[in-house]
Design a protein around this motif. Structure first.
Motif, short mmCIF file in Angstrom:
data_model
loop_
_atom_site.label_atom_id
_atom_site.label_comp_id
_atom_site.label_asym_id
_atom_site.label_seq_id
_atom_site.Cartn_x
_atom_site.Cartn_y
_atom_site.Cartn_z
N VAL A 161 0.86 -1.19 0.00
CA VAL A 161 0.00 0.00 0.00
C VAL A 161 0.90 1.23 0.00
O VAL A 161 1.78 1.36 0.85
CB VAL A 161 -0.92 0.02 1.23
CG1 VAL A 161 -1.76 1.31 1.24
CG2 VAL A 161 -1.81 -1.21 1.26
N ALA A 162 0.70 2.13 -0.96
CA ALA A 162 1.53 3.33 -1.06
C ALA A 162 0.67 4.58 -0.88
O ALA A 162 -0.43 4.68 -1.43
CB ALA A 162 2.24 3.38 -2.40
N ILE A 163 1.19 5.52 -0.10
CA ILE A 163 0.54 6.82 0.08
C ILE A 163 1.57 7.89 -0.23
O ILE A 163 2.62 7.98 0.43
CB ILE A 163 0.01 6.99 1.52
CG1 ILE A 163 -1.01 5.89 1.85
CG2 ILE A 163 -0.62 8.37 1.69
CD1 ILE A 163 -1.51 5.93 3.28
N ASN A 164 1.28 8.70 -1.26
CA ASN A 164 2.23 9.72 -1.69
C ASN A 164 1.45 10.81 -2.42
O ASN A 164 0.49 10.51 -3.15
CB ASN A 164 3.30 9.11 -2.60
CG ASN A 164 4.54 9.96 -2.71
OD1 ASN A 164 4.49 11.09 -3.20
ND2 ASN A 164 5.66 9.43 -2.24
N LEU A 175 -2.68 5.49 -2.92
CA LEU A 175 -3.50 6.65 -2.55
C LEU A 175 -2.68 7.90 -2.78
O LEU A 175 -1.64 8.11 -2.15
CB LEU A 175 -3.92 6.56 -1.08
CG LEU A 175 -4.70 7.77 -0.51
CD1 LEU A 175 -6.02 7.97 -1.27
CD2 LEU A 175 -4.93 7.61 0.98
N VAL A 176 -3.14 8.75 -3.72
CA VAL A 176 -2.49 10.03 -3.96
C VAL A 176 -3.14 11.04 -3.02
O VAL A 176 -4.30 11.44 -3.21
CB VAL A 176 -2.65 10.47 -5.42
CG1 VAL A 176 -2.00 11.84 -5.64
CG2 VAL A 176 -2.04 9.44 -6.36
N ALA A 177 -2.40 11.40 -1.98
CA ALA A 177 -2.97 12.28 -0.95
C ALA A 177 -1.86 12.87 -0.11
O ALA A 177 -0.72 12.40 -0.12
CB ALA A 177 -3.93 11.48 -0.07
N ASP A 178 -2.23 13.90 0.64
CA ASP A 178 -1.34 14.50 1.63
C ASP A 178 -1.29 13.57 2.83
O ASP A 178 -2.30 13.36 3.51
CB ASP A 178 -1.87 15.87 2.03
CG ASP A 178 -0.98 16.57 3.05
OD1 ASP A 178 -0.06 15.93 3.59
OD2 ASP A 178 -1.22 17.77 3.32
N LEU A 179 -0.14 12.99 3.09
CA LEU A 179 -0.05 11.98 4.16
C LEU A 179 -0.39 12.57 5.53
O LEU A 179 -0.86 11.85 6.41
CB LEU A 179 1.34 11.34 4.17
CG LEU A 179 2.55 12.17 4.56
CD1 LEU A 179 2.78 12.19 6.07
CD2 LEU A 179 3.81 11.64 3.86
#
Length: 322
Positions: A284-287, A302-306
């Motif tokens: 799972v990647a969040i960046n 998930l393309v988002a502000d961590l």
């Protein structure tokens, strides 16, 4: 082909998963190369450990019980393994690429005057070995010359051995000239944590340079780690920036992990980092950068502000847990 010897590393009276992985690799090698699989246990006062490891279906467990082996010292352990190899018709020595394995096996190979292959991911029936190169972007088939071969296996490449038939236990009286040993044990400074270790955890949550500071690791990442019962990891960039200590580094020059679930948070996905975690079952990647290379290997992205996404994710996980 002669016998296969597995160096059974133990820590604080127990065998970690990495040792069981080495046993599985050793048993596979013995089956393919028509030899017997033996295990070597070194230490002092290790009868309990010897009985435990003998239940994993090897042909024999060789125990070197000596006060000089009470603590891991590379020179004393290398001398002892050399004696075990020569006394038991061993043609292949196997251990996992742990910190001890990386330190010990090259010394044994040097004493035997033979070659070594590190981070092996497969053992072939013709006696060759497969290992990654160029941060895992290529796989090489390696052949070693000499009557004895030495390999370390990657901890993510083999499953852990399962209990099997009981093996016989043979005690070896090692000849260790303590006066000639150049190393001595001073102290062991252990980093204690209630969290699981990186290499054995079922879930790993890693943070990168995108977290911007060590304080943000504490504020944002640690609550998620604890909510998941996970181990904490980090990218090399985060370690080099001084956000977290280097024992948390995941990557080619850090620890290689393959948990069931891996979170890459604020990590761009440099080749060096991918080499240490791309065998994870679910990634799972969040960046905030939609072009980040980490999304090429992620199962969920998930393309988002961590700094907004992580607190929300942590709260939702806590709600699910009641």
């Amino acid at each position: 082909m002669g016998n296969v010897l597995v160096f059974a590393e133990h820590q604080k009276g127990r065998f970690p998963k990495s040792t069981l992985i080495a046993l599985r690799a050793g048993k596979e090698a013995a089956s393919k190369l028509s030899g017997n699989c033996l295990a070597a246990v070194l230490g002092s006062g290790i009868d309990t450990q010897a009985r435990e490891i003998s239940g994993y279906g090897m042909a024999k467990v060789i125990v070197a019980d000596d006060p000089a082996l009470a603590h891991y010292l590379a020179d004393a352990y290398a001398v002892t393994l050399e004696q075990i190899i020569k006394a038991n018709d061993v043609s292949l020595l196997v251990a996992t690429s742990t910190a001890v394995g990386k330190d010990l096996l090259p010394r044994v190979a040097a004493r035997l005057g033979t070659g070594m292959a590190s981070d092996v991911v497969a053992i072939n029936s013709d006696g060759t070995f497969k290992r990654p190169m160029y941060a895992g972007n290529a796989l090489a088939i390696v052949s070693l010359d000499g009557p004895v071969k030495v390999i370390s296996v990657r901890g993510t490449a083999f499953d852990a051995a399962q209990p099997g038939e009981q093996a016989s236990i043979e005690k070896l009286s090692a000849s260790i000239d303590t006066a000639s040993q150049k190393m001595q044990f001073v102290e062991f400074n252990e980093i204690k944590s209630d969290r699981p270790s990186l290499t054995e955890a079922r879930i790993v949550v890693s943070g990168g340079r995108g977290l911007k500071s060590g304080e943000n690791f504490t504020t944002y990442l640690e609550p998620l780690v604890d909510a998941l019962g996970a181990a904490m990891g980090a990218s090399r960039a985060a370690v080099d920036a001084g956000f977290v200590p280097n024992d948390l580094q995941v990557g080619q020059t850090g620890k290689v992990v393959a948990p069931e679930l891996y979170f890459a948070i604020g990590i761009s996905g440099a080749i060096q980092h991918l080499a240490g975690m791309k065998d994870s079952k679910v990634i799972v990647a969040i960046n905030k950068d939609p072009e980040a290379p980490i999304f090429n290997v992620a199962d969920y992205g998930l393309v988002a502000d961590l700094f907004k996404a992580i607190p929300e994710l942590t709260e939702e996980i806590k709600k699910m847990q009641g």
